[in-house]
Design a protein around this motif. Sequence first.
Motif, short mmCIF file in Angstrom:
data_model
loop_
_atom_site.label_atom_id
_atom_site.label_comp_id
_atom_site.label_asym_id
_atom_site.label_seq_id
_atom_site.Cartn_x
_atom_site.Cartn_y
_atom_site.Cartn_z
N GLY A 1 129.73 74.10 77.32
CA GLY A 1 130.39 74.25 76.03
C GLY A 1 129.41 73.96 74.90
N THR A 2 129.90 74.02 73.69
CA THR A 2 129.05 73.80 72.52
C THR A 2 128.79 72.31 72.33
N MET A 3 127.52 71.98 72.14
CA MET A 3 127.10 70.61 71.88
C MET A 3 126.41 70.59 70.53
N VAL A 4 126.70 69.55 69.74
CA VAL A 4 126.09 69.40 68.42
C VAL A 4 125.26 68.12 68.41
N MET A 5 124.00 68.26 68.08
CA MET A 5 123.11 67.11 67.95
C MET A 5 122.82 66.91 66.47
N LYS A 6 122.93 65.67 66.02
CA LYS A 6 122.62 65.33 64.63
C LYS A 6 121.57 64.24 64.63
N MET A 7 120.56 64.41 63.78
CA MET A 7 119.49 63.43 63.67
C MET A 7 119.28 63.09 62.21
N ASN A 8 119.21 61.80 61.94
CA ASN A 8 118.85 61.31 60.61
C ASN A 8 117.57 60.52 60.79
N PHE A 9 116.63 60.68 59.86
CA PHE A 9 115.38 59.95 60.00
C PHE A 9 114.87 59.43 58.67
N THR A 10 114.11 58.37 58.78
CA THR A 10 113.36 57.83 57.66
C THR A 10 111.94 57.62 58.17
N ALA A 11 110.98 57.71 57.28
CA ALA A 11 109.60 57.47 57.65
C ALA A 11 108.88 56.88 56.45
N LYS A 12 107.90 56.05 56.75
CA LYS A 12 107.09 55.50 55.66
C LYS A 12 105.64 55.39 56.12
N ARG A 13 104.78 55.52 55.15
CA ARG A 13 103.35 55.36 55.41
C ARG A 13 103.08 53.88 55.55
N VAL A 14 102.42 53.50 56.64
CA VAL A 14 102.19 52.07 56.90
C VAL A 14 100.70 51.70 56.86
N GLY A 15 99.83 52.66 56.60
CA GLY A 15 98.41 52.36 56.52
C GLY A 15 97.57 53.60 56.69
N ALA A 16 96.28 53.38 56.69
CA ALA A 16 95.33 54.47 56.86
C ALA A 16 95.16 54.79 58.35
N CYS A 17 94.82 56.02 58.63
CA CYS A 17 94.51 56.41 60.01
C CYS A 17 93.19 55.74 60.40
N PRO A 18 93.05 55.42 61.69
CA PRO A 18 91.78 54.83 62.12
C PRO A 18 90.64 55.82 61.92
N ALA A 19 89.46 55.30 61.62
CA ALA A 19 88.30 56.17 61.45
C ALA A 19 87.94 56.80 62.79
N ALA A 20 87.52 58.05 62.75
CA ALA A 20 87.13 58.76 63.97
C ALA A 20 85.90 58.07 64.58
N GLU A 21 85.90 57.94 65.89
CA GLU A 21 84.78 57.29 66.57
C GLU A 21 83.69 58.26 66.91
#
Length: 144
Positions: free
Chosen positions: A124-144
């Motif tokens: 049968g029909t299924m409904v998926m609902k997603m709520n999200f929040t996101a925040k920047r928490v810092g800089a990406c690590p420098a490439a090695e």
Amino acid sequence: MFKRAYIALTCLTICLPVHAETPNLQPGIWAHTTTTTIEGPMSLQPQTSTNQECLTQAQIDKGVNMLEIPQQCIVQQVKVLRDTADFAVDCDIQGIKNHFIGHTNFHGDRMDGEMSSKMDSPMGTMVMKMNFTAKRVGACPAAE
């Protein structure tokens, strides 16, 4: 299957197609919190998950091309403006049709939004609902 589709579609809200405005987002490590509910013949209690990922300016600049959208999916709409993004994607995976729609708000160092999916399954029909929040928490690590 839902998790993989969610990750691809969440990236879609972060990324921009060639003819879109650059979203009001800063590159860096982003922490995401997502709450998912599924309603239908097999309803599930809300599930919350968290993850972190590095979003670089180079990834943002690639736009939709950075995504690994399954061949069975067709992007129907992607509209990215400086402060918002809207999308619609249709998938047919092993004969099961799924329609995703979503909206995201960009706020520089944070974002929020929602996505829903209607899946026509053999049960049968299924409904998926997603709520999200996101925040920047810092800089990406420098490439090695």
